[in-house]
Motif scaffolding. Structure first.
Motif, short mmCIF file in Angstrom:
data_model
loop_
_atom_site.label_atom_id
_atom_site.label_comp_id
_atom_site.label_asym_id
_atom_site.label_seq_id
_atom_site.Cartn_x
_atom_site.Cartn_y
_atom_site.Cartn_z
N TRP A 121 0.87 -1.28 0.27
CA TRP A 121 0.42 -0.38 0.06
C TRP A 121 0.35 0.73 0.15
O TRP A 121 0.35 2.13 -0.96
CB TRP A 121 -1.12 -0.21 1.12
CG TRP A 121 -0.01 0.16 2.48
CD1 TRP A 121 0.09 -1.00 3.69
CD2 TRP A 121 0.09 0.98 3.72
NE1 TRP A 121 0.93 -0.88 4.87
CE2 TRP A 121 0.97 1.12 4.14
CE3 TRP A 121 0.09 2.53 2.57
CZ2 TRP A 121 1.23 1.60 5.44
CZ3 TRP A 121 0.36 3.02 3.55
CH2 TRP A 121 0.75 3.18 4.82
N ASP A 130 -5.60 2.67 -3.91
CA ASP A 130 -4.65 4.02 -4.18
C ASP A 130 -5.78 5.23 -3.11
O ASP A 130 -4.94 5.98 -2.09
CB ASP A 130 -5.41 5.38 -5.37
CG ASP A 130 -4.51 4.64 -6.34
OD1 ASP A 130 -3.26 4.10 -5.98
OD2 ASP A 130 -4.70 5.26 -7.25
N SER A 131 -7.15 4.82 -2.90
CA SER A 131 -8.10 5.49 -1.09
C SER A 131 -6.95 4.87 -0.16
O SER A 131 -7.06 5.79 0.72
CB SER A 131 -9.17 5.49 -1.58
OG SER A 131 -9.94 4.01 -1.61
N ARG A 186 -4.37 4.01 0.92
CA ARG A 186 -2.56 4.66 0.61
C ARG A 186 -3.29 6.21 0.90
O ARG A 186 -2.58 7.01 1.95
CB ARG A 186 -1.93 4.99 -0.45
CG ARG A 186 -0.55 5.28 -0.06
CD ARG A 186 0.30 5.28 -1.45
NE ARG A 186 0.18 5.17 -3.10
CZ ARG A 186 -0.41 4.07 -3.33
NH1 ARG A 186 -0.84 2.82 -3.11
NH2 ARG A 186 -1.21 4.93 -4.81
N HIS A 187 -4.00 6.58 0.34
CA HIS A 187 -4.41 8.33 0.71
C HIS A 187 -4.80 8.11 2.57
O HIS A 187 -4.54 9.52 2.82
CB HIS A 187 -5.58 8.79 0.35
CG HIS A 187 -6.28 9.87 0.20
ND1 HIS A 187 -5.05 11.62 0.18
CD2 HIS A 187 -6.73 10.40 1.23
CE1 HIS A 187 -5.50 12.12 0.86
NE2 HIS A 187 -6.59 12.08 0.89
N ARG A 188 -5.93 7.11 2.73
CA ARG A 188 -6.16 7.62 4.17
C ARG A 188 -5.42 7.67 4.99
O ARG A 188 -5.10 8.14 6.28
CB ARG A 188 -7.60 6.06 4.13
CG ARG A 188 -8.36 6.52 5.44
CD ARG A 188 -8.98 5.19 5.78
NE ARG A 188 -7.96 4.29 6.66
CZ ARG A 188 -7.63 4.37 7.00
NH1 ARG A 188 -7.82 5.54 7.97
NH2 ARG A 188 -6.18 3.62 7.81
N PHE A 204 -1.94 7.65 4.50
CA PHE A 204 -1.25 8.96 5.07
C PHE A 204 -1.58 9.72 5.42
O PHE A 204 -0.69 10.60 5.97
CB PHE A 204 -0.73 9.19 3.08
CG PHE A 204 0.32 7.88 2.47
CD1 PHE A 204 0.58 6.66 3.08
CD2 PHE A 204 0.66 8.82 1.28
CE1 PHE A 204 2.30 6.68 2.37
CE2 PHE A 204 1.60 7.95 0.78
CZ PHE A 204 2.13 6.64 1.17
N THR A 205 -3.64 10.03 5.17
CA THR A 205 -3.36 10.70 6.37
C THR A 205 -3.70 11.18 7.24
O THR A 205 -5.03 12.03 8.37
CB THR A 205 -4.33 11.70 5.29
OG1 THR A 205 -5.45 10.78 5.24
CG2 THR A 205 -3.86 12.09 4.47
N ASP A 235 3.00 11.65 4.49
CA ASP A 235 2.31 11.32 3.04
C ASP A 235 3.76 13.14 2.62
O ASP A 235 3.10 13.77 2.07
CB ASP A 235 1.70 12.64 3.58
CG ASP A 235 1.35 13.88 4.41
OD1 ASP A 235 2.07 14.04 5.16
OD2 ASP A 235 -0.18 14.45 4.28
N ASP A 242 3.85 11.44 -2.50
CA ASP A 242 2.48 10.35 -2.97
C ASP A 242 3.28 9.19 -2.92
O ASP A 242 2.26 7.92 -2.79
CB ASP A 242 2.42 10.54 -4.27
CG ASP A 242 3.55 10.37 -4.75
OD1 ASP A 242 5.00 10.87 -4.76
OD2 ASP A 242 3.95 9.96 -6.47
#
Length: 541
Positions: free
Chosen positions: A253, A261-262, A264-266, A268-269, A328, A331
């Motif tokens: 991930w 992708d989603s 990973r974003h979650r 990271f943030t 984060d 990317d």
């Protein structure tokens, strides 16, 4: 029920056996991997440290009201080790050993089996009996044979050809009643709190959720079409709002992964992720028999934490960190803290990336076989792999009119780069990439390779090849390449150069002002890579 007779405080936890029985069982598969007791205890240590920090140094193992859930138990190792710790920690509050053990097992420790077999194994590990009400069980007041380790066969909910909850293929998982469905109860619901209330009682709220979820589901394509599902378990556990959440999951991930992708974003943030321990080579955790592409990691999510994450990277005996980091920063996640300063120096100089040099393909699938061995009049050459899984390079021949794409590149100088290399195990030192091929006019390739640019002449193509072969080049690729796939995006941090010379690492280290420690680090993690084949070599290479 007759009270079982045991010798010693924790005999029920199988601690008196040598070796530990849970270190001696074979894994179900690469996707349902048993957790070594050592790793389970490392994760429990991080939970205990976080609890102590939030409770003025108090021990979580001395609290008779804290509840624990392993929602995908296999061997029962997490539940067993939790029970052992609580048995020692609650000795003063509940002096009677049997009352203490019974309290822990009936009021504090819960699990959900992922299959019927693992549920029985977990009950045997925790209760010393597959029947929690049996004469050999160390729990004395259960009125149900499964105790607090639940399992019932769950069916997939088909929406066309896929399961609406986990995405499993109907073709692969619509099974008869004598086969496991692998429809995991924890993620096959839209109301997880209601589901758990049905399992364990409406008043159960879990303080700690911990475990090692299933990693992926294969749709029957022999692993080539496997889809990750571990992220579904993470998201579902967060919905339960535990104080602490700790899981060991694949590390893919961090930089890629199908449909991640989603997620990973979650991740990271998510400022509540307190710690992250990353193992680029999964054998450092599970041993040499288990290969998880991209490695594995375990994290601790603390509902009271807000801010950066303590990151540790473990490669064999080398431990990097812990270091306070923001997940984060980029990317994708840069795994080694030593690499960040190098990357910053490279990015500061700017310039277009090698990623922009990639072209399309010539229209030939990797399994293309409509070629001939002997060169016939009017033919052009094609680079193929022969020999099945052996990936043996060979130069074969086709007619020019068989080319359907990128026709304008056929008579140019090009470099072909293998689109996959290694197993994604991130072993050190690593080659990272496969050998390139400098291809001249009248030469094409299958999709086993990716086409890098079209060069003015052979000298320019050889210049690029020399750059590709440097450790500097492949180090920058390594930072983004977490599995064997070498998609164009893994070249995003590699800057383009002028193609008027043969490049060396010494040239590049000087150009980017790398110091001795940074150079030594690159040299330690990247292996040399020899030149590839030439179009003038028509034999197998």
């Amino acid at each position: 029920m007759t009270t079982p007779v045991v010798d010693g405080k924790a005999s029920f936890a199988l601690r008196g056996y040598n070796p530990d029985v849970l270190t001696c069982i074979a894994n179900l598969s690469n996707d349902e991997v048993f957790t070594p007791p050592e790793l389970a205890n490392q994760m429990l240590d991080t939970v205990a440290e976080a609890w102590a920090d939030a409770h003025d140094g108090a021990s979580i193992w001395s609290d008779p009201d804290v509840t624990f859930l392993d929602p995908f138990t296999k061997s029962g190792v997490f539940l067993r080790e939790i029970t052992r710790r609580l048995t020692n920690g609650l000795a003063e509050q509940i002096p009677d050993l049997w009352k203490r053990v019974d309290h822990i097992l009936t009021k504090q420790v819960y699990g959900i089996g992922i299959t019927r077999l693992t549920a029985l194994l977990a009950r045997r590990s925790v209760y010393c009996s597959k029947d929690a009400t049996g004469e050999h069980s160390v729990a004395t007041s259960f009125d149900r044979d499964w105790g607090n380790i639940w399992f019932e066969r769950t069916e997939h909910t088909w929406a066309g050809d896929k399961c609406a909850y986990c995405g499993a293929s109907k073709r692969a998982y619509d099974r008869s009643g004598d086969l496991e469905t692998h429809a995991y109860a924890f993620i096959h619901t839209t109301d997880i709190k209601k589901r758990l209330a049905h399992m364990f009682g409406a008043d159960v709220q879990f303080d700690v959720i911990i475990g090692n979820p299933p990693y992926q589901l294969d749709d029957g394509g022999e692993g080539m079409s496997a889809s990750p599902i571990y992220q579904l378990f993470v998201d579902q556990a967060i919905r339960l709002e535990p104080r602490f959440l700790s899981m060991i999951i694949p590390s893919r991930w961090m930089a890629g992964g199908k449909g991640l992708d989603s997620f990973r974003h979650r991740m990271f943030t998510d400022r509540q992720i307190r710690s992250l321990v990353d193992y680029p080579d999964a054998s450092d955790v599970f041993g040499t028999g288990i290969r998880v592409k991209g490695g594995v990691c375990h994290f601790l999510r603390d509902e009271s934490h807000t801010g950066s994450t303590q990151v540790t990277t473990v490669r064999g005996s080398h431990v990097s960190g812990p270091l306070e980091r923001s997940l984060d920063e980029y990317d994708v996640f840069v795994r080694d803290v030593e690499a960040i300063q190098i990357l910053q120096k490279v990015l500061k100089k700017g310039g277009p990336p090698v990623r922009d040099m990639f072209s399309g393909d010539f229209g030939f699938d990797t399994n293309f076989s409509e070629f001939h061995i002997e060169n016939q009049p009017g033919d052009i050459a094609i680079q193929v792999n022969v020999g099945g899984m052996g990936h043996k390079r060979a130069l074969r021949f086709i007619s020019r009119d068989q080319v359907t794409k990128s026709i304008e590149l056929v008579d140019k100088w090009k470099v072909f780069a293998p689109k996959a290399a290694g197993y994604g195990s991130q072993q050190v030192p690593d080659r990272v990439l496969g050998r390139p091929i400098v291809a001249g006019p009248g030469e094409v390739c299958t999709r086993t390779y990716r086409i890098i640019s079209a060069f003015e002449d052979e000298a320019a193509a050889l210049s690029f090849e020399s750059y590709y072969l440097t450790k500097f080049f492949r180090f920058l690729v390594m930072l983004r390449k977490i599995t064997q796939d070498a998609a164009a995006k893994v070249y995003s941090w590699v800057p383009q150069q002028k193609w008027d010379r043969l490049w060396t690492d010494a040239d590049l280290y000087d150009m980017y002002d790398l110091n001795d420690d940074e150079i030594a680090y690159i040299e330690s993690v990247i292996r040399p890579l020899e030149s590839g084949t030439r179009s003038a070599e028509p034999s197998d290479a």
